[in-house]
Design a protein around this motif. Structure first.
Motif, PDB file in Angstrom:
ATOM      1  N   SER A 179     106.283 -19.027  -0.307  1.00  0.00           N
ATOM      2  CA  SER A 179     106.667 -18.559  -1.423  1.00  0.00           C
ATOM      3  C   SER A 179     107.432 -19.348  -1.423  1.00  0.00           C
ATOM      4  O   SER A 179     108.540 -20.555  -0.344  1.00  0.00           O
ATOM      5  CB  SER A 179     106.684 -17.552  -0.684  1.00  0.00           C
ATOM      6  N   GLY A 180     109.099 -19.396  -2.716  1.00  0.00           N
ATOM      7  CA  GLY A 180     109.608 -20.543  -2.639  1.00  0.00           C
ATOM      8  C   GLY A 180     110.970 -19.577  -3.517  1.00  0.00           C
ATOM      9  O   GLY A 180     110.640 -18.527  -3.963  1.00  0.00           O
ATOM     10  N   ALA A 181     111.941 -20.154  -3.736  1.00  0.00           N
ATOM     11  CA  ALA A 181     112.984 -19.879  -4.686  1.00  0.00           C
ATOM     12  C   ALA A 181     114.035 -21.216  -5.476  1.00  0.00           C
ATOM     13  O   ALA A 181     113.422 -22.484  -4.793  1.00  0.00           O
ATOM     14  CB  ALA A 181     114.116 -18.994  -4.499  1.00  0.00           C
ATOM     15  N   GLY A 182     114.468 -20.514  -6.450  1.00  0.00           N
ATOM     16  CA  GLY A 182     114.720 -21.901  -7.527  1.00  0.00           C
ATOM     17  C   GLY A 182     116.125 -21.451  -8.123  1.00  0.00           C
ATOM     18  O   GLY A 182     116.574 -20.170  -7.898  1.00  0.00           O
ATOM     19  N   GLN A 183     117.743 -23.032  -7.479  1.00  0.00           N
ATOM     20  CA  GLN A 183     118.088 -21.689  -8.883  1.00  0.00           C
ATOM     21  C   GLN A 183     117.920 -21.060  -9.475  1.00  0.00           C
ATOM     22  O   GLN A 183     117.604 -21.569 -10.163  1.00  0.00           O
ATOM     23  CB  GLN A 183     119.827 -23.053  -9.072  1.00  0.00           C
ATOM     24  N   GLN A 184     119.005 -19.956  -9.755  1.00  0.00           N
ATOM     25  CA  GLN A 184     118.813 -19.492 -11.195  1.00  0.00           C
ATOM     26  C   GLN A 184     118.368 -19.648 -12.320  1.00  0.00           C
ATOM     27  O   GLN A 184     119.860 -20.263 -12.595  1.00  0.00           O
ATOM     28  CB  GLN A 184     119.347 -18.242 -11.124  1.00  0.00           C
ATOM     29  N   HIS A 185     118.107 -19.383 -13.476  1.00  0.00           N
ATOM     30  CA  HIS A 185     118.369 -19.990 -14.987  1.00  0.00           C
ATOM     31  C   HIS A 185     117.798 -20.543 -15.492  1.00  0.00           C
ATOM     32  O   HIS A 185     117.830 -20.854 -17.031  1.00  0.00           O
ATOM     33  CB  HIS A 185     120.077 -19.680 -15.512  1.00  0.00           C
ATOM     34  N   GLY A 186     117.905 -22.166 -14.775  1.00  0.00           N
ATOM     35  CA  GLY A 186     117.664 -23.353 -15.450  1.00  0.00           C
ATOM     36  C   GLY A 186     116.253 -23.227 -16.135  1.00  0.00           C
ATOM     37  O   GLY A 186     115.266 -22.273 -14.992  1.00  0.00           O
ATOM     38  N   GLY A 216     113.707 -13.566 -13.285  1.00  0.00           N
ATOM     39  CA  GLY A 216     113.388 -13.275 -14.592  1.00  0.00           C
ATOM     40  C   GLY A 216     114.082 -12.192 -15.780  1.00  0.00           C
ATOM     41  O   GLY A 216     114.511 -12.494 -16.733  1.00  0.00           O
ATOM     42  N   SER A 217     114.650 -12.221 -15.272  1.00  0.00           N
ATOM     43  CA  SER A 217     115.998 -10.876 -15.435  1.00  0.00           C
ATOM     44  C   SER A 217     116.584 -11.351 -15.595  1.00  0.00           C
ATOM     45  O   SER A 217     117.755 -10.375 -16.242  1.00  0.00           O
ATOM     46  CB  SER A 217     116.563  -9.870 -13.970  1.00  0.00           C
ATOM     47  N   GLY A 218     116.917 -13.156 -15.374  1.00  0.00           N
ATOM     48  CA  GLY A 218     118.488 -13.338 -15.625  1.00  0.00           C
ATOM     49  C   GLY A 218     117.877 -14.068 -16.452  1.00  0.00           C
ATOM     50  O   GLY A 218     118.490 -15.914 -16.807  1.00  0.00           O
ATOM     51  N   MET A 219     116.987 -13.911 -17.491  1.00  0.00           N
ATOM     52  CA  MET A 219     117.266 -14.785 -18.890  1.00  0.00           C
ATOM     53  C   MET A 219     117.383 -14.133 -20.062  1.00  0.00           C
ATOM     54  O   MET A 219     117.441 -14.766 -21.340  1.00  0.00           O
ATOM     55  CB  MET A 219     115.097 -14.491 -19.018  1.00  0.00           C
ATOM     56  N   ASN A 220     118.487 -12.561 -20.015  1.00  0.00           N
ATOM     57  CA  ASN A 220     118.567 -12.376 -21.328  1.00  0.00           C
ATOM     58  C   ASN A 220     117.288 -12.028 -22.281  1.00  0.00           C
ATOM     59  O   ASN A 220     117.650 -11.664 -23.611  1.00  0.00           O
ATOM     60  CB  ASN A 220     119.471 -12.493 -21.938  1.00  0.00           C
ATOM     61  N   LEU A 221     115.088 -11.968 -21.511  1.00  0.00           N
ATOM     62  CA  LEU A 221     114.569 -11.869 -22.414  1.00  0.00           C
ATOM     63  C   LEU A 221     114.092 -10.909 -21.761  1.00  0.00           C
ATOM     64  O   LEU A 221     112.674 -10.372 -22.022  1.00  0.00           O
ATOM     65  CB  LEU A 221     114.313 -13.230 -22.551  1.00  0.00           C
ATOM     66  N   ARG A 232     124.775 -18.867 -19.680  1.00  0.00           N
ATOM     67  CA  ARG A 232     123.793 -19.694 -18.741  1.00  0.00           C
ATOM     68  C   ARG A 232     122.739 -19.213 -18.767  1.00  0.00           C
ATOM     69  O   ARG A 232     121.310 -19.946 -17.584  1.00  0.00           O
ATOM     70  CB  ARG A 232     123.806 -20.055 -17.226  1.00  0.00           C
ATOM     71  N   PHE A 233     122.308 -17.668 -19.336  1.00  0.00           N
ATOM     72  CA  PHE A 233     120.839 -17.304 -19.482  1.00  0.00           C
ATOM     73  C   PHE A 233     120.098 -17.770 -20.347  1.00  0.00           C
ATOM     74  O   PHE A 233     120.406 -18.269 -21.563  1.00  0.00           O
ATOM     75  CB  PHE A 233     121.352 -15.673 -19.662  1.00  0.00           C
ATOM     76  N   THR A 234     118.921 -17.848 -19.692  1.00  0.00           N
ATOM     77  CA  THR A 234     117.764 -18.367 -19.937  1.00  0.00           C
ATOM     78  C   THR A 234     117.441 -18.868 -21.397  1.00  0.00           C
ATOM     79  O   THR A 234     117.068 -19.914 -22.724  1.00  0.00           O
ATOM     80  CB  THR A 234     115.969 -18.774 -19.506  1.00  0.00           C
ATOM     81  N   GLY A 235     116.745 -17.110 -21.884  1.00  0.00           N
ATOM     82  CA  GLY A 235     117.143 -16.924 -23.281  1.00  0.00           C
ATOM     83  C   GLY A 235     117.903 -17.542 -24.311  1.00  0.00           C
ATOM     84  O   GLY A 235     117.470 -18.167 -24.958  1.00  0.00           O
ATOM     85  N   ASN A 236     118.967 -17.879 -24.011  1.00  0.00           N
ATOM     86  CA  ASN A 236     120.727 -19.233 -24.264  1.00  0.00           C
ATOM     87  C   ASN A 236     120.352 -19.786 -24.453  1.00  0.00           C
ATOM     88  O   ASN A 236     120.779 -20.589 -25.232  1.00  0.00           O
ATOM     89  CB  ASN A 236     122.233 -18.260 -24.420  1.00  0.00           C
ATOM     90  N   GLN A 237     119.930 -20.140 -23.207  1.00  0.00           N
ATOM     91  CA  GLN A 237     119.308 -22.041 -23.391  1.00  0.00           C
ATOM     92  C   GLN A 237     117.663 -22.111 -24.142  1.00  0.00           C
ATOM     93  O   GLN A 237     118.220 -23.124 -24.939  1.00  0.00           O
ATOM     94  CB  GLN A 237     119.042 -22.151 -21.822  1.00  0.00           C
ATOM     95  N   ILE A 238     116.882 -21.481 -23.715  1.00  0.00           N
ATOM     96  CA  ILE A 238     115.851 -21.392 -24.729  1.00  0.00           C
ATOM     97  C   ILE A 238     116.173 -21.743 -26.598  1.00  0.00           C
ATOM     98  O   ILE A 238     116.060 -22.808 -27.347  1.00  0.00           O
ATOM     99  CB  ILE A 238     115.352 -20.474 -24.812  1.00  0.00           C
ATOM    100  N   ALA A 239     117.386 -20.937 -27.107  1.00  0.00           N
ATOM    101  CA  ALA A 239     117.736 -20.285 -28.702  1.00  0.00           C
ATOM    102  C   ALA A 239     118.231 -21.938 -28.689  1.00  0.00           C
ATOM    103  O   ALA A 239     118.027 -22.534 -29.811  1.00  0.00           O
ATOM    104  CB  ALA A 239     118.299 -19.636 -28.644  1.00  0.00           C
ATOM    105  N   LYS A 240     119.158 -22.573 -27.843  1.00  0.00           N
ATOM    106  CA  LYS A 240     120.160 -24.198 -28.234  1.00  0.00           C
ATOM    107  C   LYS A 240     119.029 -25.012 -27.850  1.00  0.00           C
ATOM    108  O   LYS A 240     119.079 -25.820 -29.218  1.00  0.00           O
ATOM    109  CB  LYS A 240     121.135 -24.200 -26.883  1.00  0.00           C
ATOM    110  N   ILE A 241     118.795 -24.821 -27.324  1.00  0.00           N
ATOM    111  CA  ILE A 241     117.057 -25.912 -27.567  1.00  0.00           C
ATOM    112  C   ILE A 241     116.459 -25.810 -28.667  1.00  0.00           C
ATOM    113  O   ILE A 241     115.817 -27.125 -29.386  1.00  0.00           O
ATOM    114  CB  ILE A 241     116.179 -25.901 -26.389  1.00  0.00           C
TER     115      ILE A 241
END
Ligand SMILES: Nc1ncnc2c1ncn2[C@@H]1O[C@H](COP(=O)(O)OP(=O)(O)O)[C@@H](O)[C@H]1O
Ligand SMILES: O=C(CO)[C@@H](O)[C@H](O)COP(=O)(O)O
Length: 488
Positions: free
Chosen positions: A89-96, A212-217, A166-175
Motif C-alpha cells: 500500500s502507499g501514501a502521497g502528499q495530500q491534496h495534490g 478524499g476528505s482533503g478535497m472540499n468535495l 490547497r484543497f483539490t476541488g478549488n485547484q480543479i476549479a482553477k484548472i
C-alpha cells in the motif's frame, strides 16, 4: 513457504520512500529517492516549482514516475526479493492532483516490461505540472465554493474543512477555468496517492475516503461525493473522479508489468493508497489523549477522534484505519523549509550548530518571541517574520542563537494554542508522538516537550507514513473489502 513481506510507499513532497516489513512487523528494508538530488533534470527545490506569482506551486508528474523507476531498480540491484511481497500500500502528499489524459488507462493496462514507466507514460497526462499542497493561488475559487454551499461553516460541516486554497476541488476549479482544453482532455483526476496506486495496479484506482476528505468535495459523514460541491467546482467532475472507497480496500493484484520486470508474485495485492498524514496516524498507532506531531516538509499535528466537530480552523478527515471514525489535523506550511532557512542564516547551514544554539539558550528565550512565515501560512493565513522582545516591542532582528530558539518555540507554541482552540487538552497521561525528518533532532524535540509539558516519543523510523502503509497492507489483506475493478 518463505516469510511474507509487505511494502509501504510514500510519494511525499521531497522524495519517494519505501519500507518493507515482515509478518512480525519488523522493518527489513528502507530506501528513498530525493527529487532535488537524484532527479536534477526536473530543477525542483524541495520537490516543487514555485511560480513567479509566488502563490502557484507545482511538481512535474513524470518526476514522480521516474523516481519510482529508479527506486525499483535500486531495490532490484540490492537483491530485494520481490516474490515474497504479499501486499503493498502507499501514501502521497495530500491534496495534490494528477490529470490522466484520455486513453491513459489503456497505456497503463498494456505496459511493456522491457521499458521503464516514465518512457511509456510520457504522453499520458493532460497537465505535466501538478498543483500540490503548497499552492495558495485559488482564493477566488475558495470564496466561490463557500458561497455556493451557503458559507464556510456549512462547507466545513459537509466536507470537514472550510475552503482551503490547497484543497483539490478549488485547484480543479482553477484548472477548468484557466485551462479548459486540459480539463476536457482529462479522463481521470487522481490524488497523488491514487495516482501512485494506479502505477502499481496498471489501471485507474479509486480515491480512498481519508485522502478524499482533503478535497472540499467529499461528504465525510455520508462517504460520497457532495453534489453541490462538485457542481460548484467544475462540470462532469464525478465522472472524472471515479468512485471513492474505504481506505483498507483491496484494489486487485499488482500489474503484470511488475511480475515480469521485477519478479513480484502475481498474487501480490494492491491495497488502496491514502494521504501521508492519515498513513502516519496508522504508523504511529495513536491512543486516546495522544497527539501526533509530524515534522516533515510541512508540520502537521493530528489526533484520532470519534465524533467530528468541523470548525473554521483545522480539518476533519475520515479515519484511514476505521472508516466510521475520524481524524483531526492542523497543517503548517512553514515547517522544515523554514527551519532550514534559519539554519542557513543563523547556524552556518549546520544542524549541529542549530542544536548547540538550542542547548545554550534558556527555555522561554528570556521573553523574546518570534513567528516566522516566509511563505503564506495555512494556520493562520499570514506571512512575514514577526519578532517581539521581552517588553513586547516589535524588533527587526534577534542575535543568532536567540533567533533559532524563537523560531522553534514559536512553531510549537502555535501548535499547542491551535490544538487547544480545537478542544484538545494536555492531561497528565498525554504523550506526544513525533515523526518526520526533523524528529531526528533531539534538541528540537526537547523544545516540543517543554512547550507541551509532556513527554515526546519517536518510533525507530521517522518514516511513519511508509510504515503505516506497510501495516495497512497487512490490515487490508486481512479485512479489506474487494473493490471490483471498473473496466472503462
Ligand atoms: N537533524 C535534523 N534536524 C532538523 N531537521 C531535519 C534534520 N534532518 C532532516 N531534517 C528535515 O527533514 C525534512 C524532510 O523530512 P521528511 O519527513 O523526510 O519530508 P517529506 O516526507 O515531506 O518529504 C528536511 O527538509 C529537513 O529539513
Ligand atoms: O497539506 C498537507 C496536509 O493537509 C501536507 O501535510 C501534505 O500532506 C504534505 O506532506 P509532507 O510531504 O510535508 O509530509
Amino acid at each position: 513457504m518463505a516469510e511474507g513481506a509487505y511494502l509501504g510507499w510514500d510519494f511525499s513532497t521531497q522524495q519517494v520512500k519505501v519500507i518493507a516489513v515482515d509478518e512480525k512487523l519488523n522493518v527489513t528494508y528502507e530506501e528513498s529517492i530525493n527529487f532535488d538530488k537524484e532527479l536534477p533534470e526536473y530543477g525542483t527545490q524541495g520537490g516543487a516549482h514555485v511560480h513567479s506569482d509566488k502563490l502557484t506551486v507545482t511538481s512535474p508528474v513524470l518526476m514522480w514516475v521516474k523516481a519510482l523507476d529508479i527506486i525499483l531498480e535500486k531495490m532490484k540491484s540490492s537483491g530485494f526479493n520481490f516474490s515474497r511481497v504479499r501486499a503493498l500500500s502507499g501514501a502521497g502528499q495530500q491534496h495534490g492532483s494528477v490529470y490522466w489524459k484520455r486513453g491513459a488507462c489503456q497505456t497503463l493496462r498494456n505496459l511493456s516490461p522491457d521499458l521503464p514507466l516514465h518512457q511509456q507514460l510520457k504522453s499520458s497526462f493532460s497537465l505535466s505540472d501538478c498543483p500540490i499542497w503548497m499552492d495558495s493561488s485559488t482564493t477566488v475559487e475558495c470564496r466561490n465554493l463557500e458561497k455556493a454551499v451557503k458559507g464556510a461553516q456549512n462547507l466545513s460541516d459537509i466536507t470537514g474543512s472550510r475552503a482551503y486554497e490547497r484543497f483539490t476541488g478549488n485547484q480543479i476549479a482553477k484548472i477548468f477555468k484557466e485551462n479548459p482544453d486540459a480539463y476536457s482532455q482529462t479522463e481521470r483526476i487522481a490524488l497523488v496517492s491514487s495516482f501512485a496506486a494506479s502505477l502499481f495496479l496498471g489501471s485507474y484506482t479509486p480515491i480512498d475516503y481519508s485522502d478524499g476528505s482533503g478535497m472540499n468535495l467529499f461528504h465525510i459523514r455520508k462517504k460520497s461525493w457532495s453534489q453541490p460541491c462538485l457542481d460548484a467546482c467544475a462540470p462532469e467532475l464525478e465522472e472524472k473522479l471515479g468512485p471513492a472507497v474505504p481506505s483498507s480496500s483491496v484494489l486487485g493484484p499488482i500489474s503484470s508489468y511488475y511480475v515480469q520486470r521485477y519478479g513480484f508474485n502475481s498474487e501480490c495485492k494492491v491495497i488502496a493508497f491514502t494521504g501521508d498524514n492519515p498513513a502516519s496516524l496508522a504508523g504511529m498507532r495513536l491512543e486516546e489523549d495522544d497527539i501526533a506531531v509530524s515534522l516533515g516538509t510541512s508540520d502537521t499535528l493530528f489526533l484520532w477522534i470519534k465524533e467530528p466537530t468541523p470548525a473554521l480552523e483545522g480539518h476533519i478527515f475520515c479515519n484511514p484505519v476505521n472508516s466510521q471514525e475520524y481524524m483531526a489535523l492542523l497543517c503548517y506550511k512553514n515547517g522544515s523549509l523554514m527551519r532550514e532557512k534559519v539554519r542557513d542564516e543563523s547556524a552556518s547551514g549546520s544542524w549541529d550548530e542549530f542544536s548547540t544554539a538550542l542547548q545554550s539558550t534558556e527555555i522561554g528565550n528570556c521573553g523574546n518571541l518570534g513567528f516566522y512565515f516566509d511563505v503564506m501560512e495555512i494556520t493562520p493565513e499570514t506571512t512575514g517574520r514577526h519578532r517581539f522582545n521581552a517588553d513586547n516591542q516589535k524588533v527587526l532582528n534577534f542575535p543568532r542563537k536567540m533567533e533559532i530558539r524563537a523560531l522553534i518555540e514559536g512553531q510549537f507554541m502555535a501548535k499547542r494554542i491551535h490544538a487547544e482552540k480545537l478542544g484538545y487538552r494536555v492531561v497528565p497521561s498525554t504523550k506526544i508522538l513525533a515523526t518526520g525528518g526533523a524528529s531526528h533532532n533531539k534538541d528540537i524535540l526537547q523544545v516540543l516537550s517543554d512547550v507541551f509539558n509532556a513527554p515526546v516519543y519517536t518510533i525507530e523510523t521517522a518514516n511513519s507514513a511508509c510504515l503505516g502503509c506497510a501495516y495497512r497492507a497487512i490490515h487490508g489483506l486481512a479485512v479489506g473489502e474487494m473493490f471490483p475493478l471498473l473496466i472503462s
